[in-house]
Design a protein around this motif. Structure first.
Motif, PDB file in Angstrom:
ATOM      1  N   GLY A   9       0.809  -1.209   0.000  1.00 36.69           N
ATOM      2  CA  GLY A   9       0.000   0.000   0.000  1.00 36.69           C
ATOM      3  C   GLY A   9       0.841   1.257   0.000  1.00 36.69           C
ATOM      4  N   TYR A  10       1.880   1.268   0.837  1.00 37.59           N
ATOM      5  CA  TYR A  10       2.713   2.470   0.911  1.00 37.59           C
ATOM      6  C   TYR A  10       3.632   2.600  -0.303  1.00 37.59           C
ATOM      7  CZ  TYR A  10       1.163   4.533   5.237  1.00 37.59           C
ATOM      8  OH  TYR A  10       0.406   5.184   6.173  1.00 37.59           O
ATOM      9  N   ARG A  11       4.001   1.498  -0.904  1.00 33.60           N
ATOM     10  CA  ARG A  11       4.769   1.598  -2.154  1.00 33.60           C
ATOM     11  C   ARG A  11       3.939   2.282  -3.230  1.00 33.60           C
ATOM     12  NH1 ARG A  11       4.215  -1.197  -6.393  1.00 33.60           N
ATOM     13  NH2 ARG A  11       3.145  -2.916  -5.311  1.00 33.60           N
ATOM     14  N   GLN A  12       2.693   1.852  -3.365  1.00 30.51           N
ATOM     15  CA  GLN A  12       1.819   2.462  -4.361  1.00 30.51           C
ATOM     16  C   GLN A  12       1.491   3.909  -4.006  1.00 30.51           C
ATOM     17  OE1 GLN A  12      -1.271  -0.471  -6.057  1.00 30.51           O
ATOM     18  NE2 GLN A  12      -0.713  -1.388  -4.086  1.00 30.51           N
ATOM     19  N   ALA A  13       1.337   4.176  -2.709  1.00 34.34           N
ATOM     20  CA  ALA A  13       1.076   5.552  -2.275  1.00 34.34           C
ATOM     21  C   ALA A  13       2.245   6.463  -2.632  1.00 34.34           C
ATOM     22  CB  ALA A  13       0.829   5.582  -0.765  1.00 34.34           C
ATOM     23  N   ARG A  14       3.463   5.975  -2.421  1.00 34.41           N
ATOM     24  CA  ARG A  14       4.652   6.777  -2.728  1.00 34.41           C
ATOM     25  C   ARG A  14       4.753   7.035  -4.240  1.00 34.41           C
ATOM     26  NH1 ARG A  14       8.708   7.088   0.851  1.00 34.41           N
ATOM     27  NH2 ARG A  14       8.168   5.026   1.675  1.00 34.41           N
ATOM     28  N   GLU A  15       4.518   5.991  -5.026  1.00 34.13           N
ATOM     29  CA  GLU A  15       4.607   6.157  -6.483  1.00 34.13           C
ATOM     30  C   GLU A  15       3.599   7.196  -6.977  1.00 34.13           C
ATOM     31  OE1 GLU A  15       3.961   2.211  -7.879  1.00 34.13           O
ATOM     32  OE2 GLU A  15       6.010   1.526  -7.430  1.00 34.13           O
ATOM     33  N   ALA A  16       2.376   7.149  -6.456  1.00 35.96           N
ATOM     34  CA  ALA A  16       1.352   8.100  -6.885  1.00 35.96           C
ATOM     35  C   ALA A  16       1.701   9.520  -6.453  1.00 35.96           C
ATOM     36  CB  ALA A  16      -0.008   7.694  -6.318  1.00 35.96           C
ATOM     37  N   ALA A  17       2.193   9.677  -5.211  1.00 35.65           N
ATOM     38  CA  ALA A  17       2.548  11.014  -4.729  1.00 35.65           C
ATOM     39  C   ALA A  17       3.707  11.596  -5.528  1.00 35.65           C
ATOM     40  CB  ALA A  17       2.901  10.959  -3.244  1.00 35.65           C
ATOM     41  N   GLU A  18       4.691  10.765  -5.829  1.00 32.74           N
ATOM     42  CA  GLU A  18       5.834  11.246  -6.621  1.00 32.74           C
ATOM     43  C   GLU A  18       5.394  11.623  -8.035  1.00 32.74           C
ATOM     44  OE1 GLU A  18       8.562   8.023  -6.196  1.00 32.74           O
ATOM     45  OE2 GLU A  18       9.356   8.759  -4.267  1.00 32.74           O
ATOM     46  N   LYS A  19       4.439  10.890  -8.597  1.00 35.04           N
ATOM     47  CA  LYS A  19       3.909  11.233  -9.915  1.00 35.04           C
ATOM     48  C   LYS A  19       3.192  12.588  -9.862  1.00 35.04           C
ATOM     49  CE  LYS A  19       2.632  10.542 -14.217  1.00 35.04           C
ATOM     50  NZ  LYS A  19       3.615  10.663 -15.327  1.00 35.04           N
ATOM     51  N   ALA A  20       2.409  12.789  -8.788  1.00 30.61           N
ATOM     52  CA  ALA A  20       1.704  14.068  -8.627  1.00 30.61           C
ATOM     53  C   ALA A  20       2.695  15.224  -8.515  1.00 30.61           C
ATOM     54  CB  ALA A  20       0.815  14.016  -7.390  1.00 30.61           C
ATOM     55  N   LEU A  21       3.761  15.035  -7.760  1.00 36.47           N
ATOM     56  CA  LEU A  21       4.768  16.088  -7.622  1.00 36.47           C
ATOM     57  C   LEU A  21       5.481  16.355  -8.938  1.00 36.47           C
ATOM     58  CD1 LEU A  21       6.411  15.355  -4.149  1.00 36.47           C
ATOM     59  CD2 LEU A  21       5.154  17.410  -4.813  1.00 36.47           C
ATOM     60  N   ALA A  22       5.731  15.303  -9.711  1.00 37.09           N
ATOM     61  CA  ALA A  22       6.380  15.492 -11.008  1.00 37.09           C
ATOM     62  C   ALA A  22       5.490  16.303 -11.948  1.00 37.09           C
ATOM     63  CB  ALA A  22       6.707  14.136 -11.626  1.00 37.09           C
ATOM     64  N   LEU A  23       4.171  16.067 -11.856  1.00 35.82           N
ATOM     65  CA  LEU A  23       3.237  16.798 -12.714  1.00 35.82           C
ATOM     66  C   LEU A  23       3.073  18.249 -12.261  1.00 35.82           C
ATOM     67  CD1 LEU A  23       0.510  14.037 -13.114  1.00 35.82           C
ATOM     68  CD2 LEU A  23       1.957  14.947 -14.944  1.00 35.82           C
ATOM     69  N   ASP A  24       3.116  18.475 -10.956  1.00 32.97           N
ATOM     70  CA  ASP A  24       2.929  19.836 -10.434  1.00 32.97           C
ATOM     71  C   ASP A  24       3.645  19.975  -9.098  1.00 32.97           C
ATOM     72  OD1 ASP A  24       2.169  22.318  -9.610  1.00 32.97           O
ATOM     73  OD2 ASP A  24       0.006  21.941  -9.668  1.00 32.97           O
ATOM     74  N   PRO A  25       4.893  20.447  -9.106  1.00 33.74           N
ATOM     75  CA  PRO A  25       5.669  20.577  -7.862  1.00 33.74           C
ATOM     76  C   PRO A  25       5.057  21.547  -6.863  1.00 33.74           C
ATOM     77  CG  PRO A  25       7.093  20.727  -9.799  1.00 33.74           C
ATOM     78  CD  PRO A  25       5.680  20.807 -10.292  1.00 33.74           C
ATOM     79  N   ARG A  26       4.089  22.365  -7.302  1.00 33.43           N
ATOM     80  CA  ARG A  26       3.473  23.345  -6.406  1.00 33.43           C
ATOM     81  C   ARG A  26       2.088  22.900  -5.924  1.00 33.43           C
ATOM     82  NH1 ARG A  26       5.813  27.862  -5.598  1.00 33.43           N
ATOM     83  NH2 ARG A  26       3.859  28.939  -5.074  1.00 33.43           N
ATOM     84  N   LEU A  27       1.807  21.622  -6.071  1.00 30.10           N
ATOM     85  CA  LEU A  27       0.526  21.087  -5.609  1.00 30.10           C
ATOM     86  C   LEU A  27       0.632  20.749  -4.121  1.00 30.10           C
ATOM     87  CD1 LEU A  27      -2.354  20.117  -6.363  1.00 30.10           C
ATOM     88  CD2 LEU A  27      -1.347  17.864  -6.802  1.00 30.10           C
TER      89      LEU A  27
END
Length: 266
Positions: free
Chosen positions: A19-37
């Motif tokens: 669960g936390y592996r997938q959570a980390r991957e999704a959060a890192e993807k979100a940051l890559a798309l918008d570092p100011r989110l």
């Protein structure tokens, strides 16, 4: 997505590591798309706090979220919970109250505030906060157990048992019943409830099993289950500092050693 995966892991609906592996991957993807989110920084901060136990990194993530969105209620709430874990209880109460000012209908804000009041020894205020959470979310898990804890610590053991019995989630109900039965001197019923908790929920409630043993004065078993909780990355482990159910362990050198292992202030 990150927050959903993390909550599934926290609730035992996904294996913690997956669960936390997938959570980390999704959060890192979100940051890559918008570092100011801001929400992406909050998602990373939750992982750093609840799973990595990296307090400095989590603090930096929450502060970044607040810099990006001053007054973000979720950032205030998460920052307050981090302060709670570190033992900064006045700061935690202040941040939780600010979160409630900005988002007064969020049940978990009152729930978090109630737990901070518990560790601060302000039991009647904790009860009031938990009852407000229940009012906003009558079927929510942990609500009756939380009220039961506040009543138990006030010495209102019969009322505490009634609340524990009303808990809607079986795992949380079984984690509360051994406490109430023990306080009432009903040893066999406390033993039976604790055995049921171990049999059904050892994989995701090791910390609550440790709490029960600590409250019952069984220090060796409490530390055994704390080590299991640590190995399982149990989300309850960071809450140990100030946990009123763990007070009986505070004078044991193993308690300070455990705090040091978590890099928490002694």
């Amino acid at each position: 997505m990150s927050q959903a995966y993390a909550r599934q892991a926290d609730g035992g609906f996904l294996p913690t590591a997956d669960g936390y592996r997938q959570a980390r991957e999704a959060a890192e993807k979100a940051l890559a798309l918008d570092p100011r989110l801001a929400d992406a920084h909050l998602a990373i901060g939750w992982i750093q706090s609840s799973h990595d136990w990296d307090w400095a990194a989590a603090d930096a993530s929450y502060r970044t979220a607040l810099d990006l969105e001053p007054g973000n209620a979720e950032a205030l709430r998460h920052g307050g919970w981090l302060a709670h874990n570190l033992g900064h209880w006045d700061e935690a109460i202040d941040l939780m109250n600010k979160a409630i000012e900005r988002d007064p209908l969020r049940p978990n804000s009152y729930n978090y505030l109630g737990y901070v009041f518990l560790v601060a020894g302000r039991y009647t205020e904790a009860e009031a906060a938990f009852r407000r959470a229940l009012e906003l979310d009558p079927e929510g898990a942990t609500r009756h157990r939380a009220i039961g804890l506040a009543l138990l610590l006030q010495g209102k053991t019969d009322a505490a048992l009634r609340e524990m019995q009303q808990e809607t989630d079986e795992g949380w109900r079984l984690s509360g019943l051994p406490l109430a039965y023990h306080a009432l001197g009903r040893r066999s019923e406390s033993d039976a409830a604790l055995a049921a908790l171990r049999d059904k929920y050892a994989g995701d409630s090791a910390y609550q099993i440790a709490e029960a043993h600590a409250f019952r004065g069984e220090a060796d078993l409490a530390f055994e289950w704390l080590e299991r909780a640590y190995a399982q990355r149990d989300g309850g482990v960071p809450e140990i500092k100030g946990d009123r159910l763990m007070r009986g362990l505070a004078g044991d050198p193993r308690y300070k050693a455990f705090l040091r292992k978590l890099k928490l202030p002694e």
